[in-house]
Design a protein around this motif. Sequence first.
Motif, mmCIF file in Angstrom:
data_model
loop_
_atom_site.group_PDB
_atom_site.id
_atom_site.type_symbol
_atom_site.label_atom_id
_atom_site.label_comp_id
_atom_site.label_asym_id
_atom_site.label_seq_id
_atom_site.Cartn_x
_atom_site.Cartn_y
_atom_site.Cartn_z
ATOM 1 N N GLY A 1 8.253 46.832 -11.155
ATOM 2 C CA GLY A 1 8.922 47.739 -10.244
ATOM 3 C C GLY A 1 10.301 48.270 -10.600
ATOM 4 N N GLY A 2 11.104 48.745 -10.124
ATOM 5 C CA GLY A 2 12.366 49.308 -10.162
ATOM 6 C C GLY A 2 12.602 50.077 -11.291
ATOM 7 N N VAL A 3 13.451 50.069 -12.371
ATOM 8 C CA VAL A 3 13.930 50.962 -13.214
ATOM 9 C C VAL A 3 13.571 49.978 -14.533
ATOM 10 C CG1 VAL A 3 15.822 51.522 -14.858
ATOM 11 C CG2 VAL A 3 15.895 52.253 -12.494
ATOM 12 N N SER A 4 12.863 50.617 -15.301
ATOM 13 C CA SER A 4 12.142 49.617 -16.608
ATOM 14 C C SER A 4 12.906 49.791 -17.791
ATOM 15 C CB SER A 4 10.869 50.278 -16.843
ATOM 16 O OG SER A 4 9.986 50.477 -15.607
ATOM 17 N N TYR A 5 13.469 48.552 -18.015
ATOM 18 C CA TYR A 5 14.182 48.301 -19.478
ATOM 19 C C TYR A 5 13.401 47.797 -20.561
ATOM 20 C CZ TYR A 5 18.073 49.177 -16.259
ATOM 21 O OH TYR A 5 19.028 49.841 -15.376
ATOM 22 N N THR A 6 13.481 48.369 -21.644
ATOM 23 C CA THR A 6 12.413 48.269 -22.700
ATOM 24 C C THR A 6 12.735 46.954 -23.187
ATOM 25 O OG1 THR A 6 12.283 50.575 -23.107
ATOM 26 C CG2 THR A 6 11.590 48.838 -24.871
ATOM 27 N N TYR A 7 14.191 46.407 -23.303
ATOM 28 C CA TYR A 7 14.327 45.141 -23.971
ATOM 29 C C TYR A 7 13.744 43.923 -23.074
ATOM 30 C CZ TYR A 7 17.530 43.431 -20.343
ATOM 31 O OH TYR A 7 18.236 42.921 -19.104
ATOM 32 N N LYS A 8 13.469 44.322 -21.759
ATOM 33 C CA LYS A 8 12.649 43.052 -21.051
ATOM 34 C C LYS A 8 11.115 43.112 -21.418
ATOM 35 C CE LYS A 8 15.640 42.559 -17.165
ATOM 36 N NZ LYS A 8 15.807 42.700 -15.842
ATOM 37 N N THR A 9 10.679 44.216 -21.560
ATOM 38 C CA THR A 9 9.267 44.307 -22.018
ATOM 39 C C THR A 9 9.203 43.696 -23.378
ATOM 40 O OG1 THR A 9 9.387 46.637 -20.804
ATOM 41 C CG2 THR A 9 7.565 46.053 -22.243
ATOM 42 N N ALA A 10 10.063 43.973 -24.234
ATOM 43 C CA ALA A 10 10.099 43.175 -25.683
ATOM 44 C C ALA A 10 9.951 41.771 -25.456
ATOM 45 C CB ALA A 10 11.003 43.960 -26.424
ATOM 46 N N GLU A 11 10.891 41.229 -24.337
ATOM 47 C CA GLU A 11 10.923 39.644 -24.228
ATOM 48 C C GLU A 11 9.545 39.392 -23.533
ATOM 49 O OE1 GLU A 11 15.781 39.534 -22.971
ATOM 50 O OE2 GLU A 11 14.254 39.157 -21.493
ATOM 51 N N TYR A 12 8.960 40.236 -22.698
ATOM 52 C CA TYR A 12 7.627 39.730 -22.197
ATOM 53 C C TYR A 12 6.478 39.783 -23.356
ATOM 54 C CZ TYR A 12 3.085 40.816 -19.799
ATOM 55 O OH TYR A 12 1.861 40.802 -19.567
ATOM 56 N N LEU A 13 6.532 40.749 -24.254
ATOM 57 C CA LEU A 13 5.377 40.744 -25.262
ATOM 58 C C LEU A 13 6.087 39.659 -26.461
ATOM 59 C CD1 LEU A 13 5.467 44.648 -26.122
ATOM 60 C CD2 LEU A 13 3.717 43.350 -25.060
ATOM 61 N N HIS A 14 6.900 39.087 -26.524
ATOM 62 C CA HIS A 14 7.149 38.148 -27.167
ATOM 63 C C HIS A 14 6.756 36.895 -26.640
ATOM 64 C CE1 HIS A 14 9.291 36.035 -30.431
ATOM 65 N NE2 HIS A 14 9.964 35.323 -29.548
ATOM 66 N N ARG A 15 6.767 36.708 -25.278
ATOM 67 C CA ARG A 15 6.424 35.403 -24.623
ATOM 68 C C ARG A 15 4.871 35.688 -24.957
ATOM 69 N NH1 ARG A 15 10.270 36.935 -20.571
ATOM 70 N NH2 ARG A 15 8.673 37.633 -19.318
ATOM 71 N N LEU A 16 4.259 36.577 -25.064
ATOM 72 C CA LEU A 16 2.600 36.570 -25.024
ATOM 73 C C LEU A 16 2.218 36.351 -26.434
ATOM 74 C CD1 LEU A 16 1.623 39.895 -23.275
ATOM 75 C CD2 LEU A 16 1.147 37.408 -22.399
ATOM 76 N N HIS A 17 3.029 36.865 -27.353
ATOM 77 C CA HIS A 17 2.783 36.686 -28.799
ATOM 78 C C HIS A 17 3.683 36.028 -29.711
ATOM 79 C CE1 HIS A 17 -0.747 39.382 -28.239
ATOM 80 N NE2 HIS A 17 0.135 40.111 -27.518
ATOM 81 N N PRO A 18 3.966 34.848 -29.214
ATOM 82 C CA PRO A 18 5.335 34.070 -29.903
ATOM 83 C C PRO A 18 5.364 34.446 -31.401
ATOM 84 C CG PRO A 18 4.376 32.728 -28.455
ATOM 85 C CD PRO A 18 3.297 33.772 -28.481
#
Length: 197
Positions: free
Chosen positions: A78-95
Amino acid sequence: MGTRIGFYGGTFDPPHMGHTAAAAAFAAAVRPDRLYIIPNYLPPLKDGRVPAPAADRLAMAALAFPGCTVCDFELKSGGVSYTYKTAEYLHRLHPDGALFMLIGTDQLLQLDRWRNPAGLLRAVNVCVALRRSGEDGRAAAKAEALRRDFGAVVRFIPYEPVEVSSTEVREALRAGRTHPLLDGAVADYIREKGLYR
Ligand code: ATP
């Protein structure tokens, strides 16, 4: 070689054939093991226009990008989407994965207005699709500045520009027409749901 994780974010309001052609060109150039399509909840840098409902944009993305992984991380956050947070999420999924991010030229040109560009550009390889012929000079200069200022890894992918925007598609739909660069399944979905009237 580790896993290669591609991702492509956008409002996708609605997704059009410029998006799908760019994603196909990106897949051909980068050969990611997974390609995530990530609709944003609220784009930070757009003029306050409210996009179509999240569930509809997710459904349209699934129709427009078969074979890709449509990801609801930003919609759920939700809220405003910031891509750096999405990149952190993908990094957690695929270390162990290397992240490759696809963007169009308009986003490249304003990338240093994104939140935390330094963090984002450390985490991802940037792959750019030129949206219009004639943008290459400005885009190359911007890529060079990002390399210099942030140590960014930026490359241009071979892509024959498909000149269309979601704005144009919405305008056609609002005028009661369809748009030739709208995928048929997406057009059917829009009609059934009565979107963009
Ligand atoms: P709008 O007209 O509503 O601003 P848009 O067509 O620019 O939308 P977005 O969903 O905002 O679409 O774009 C998502 C990403 O796709 C951005 O990185 C954008 O640069 C890129 N993109 C959009 N259209 C094209 C296109 N025709 N060719 C290549 N890349 C594109």
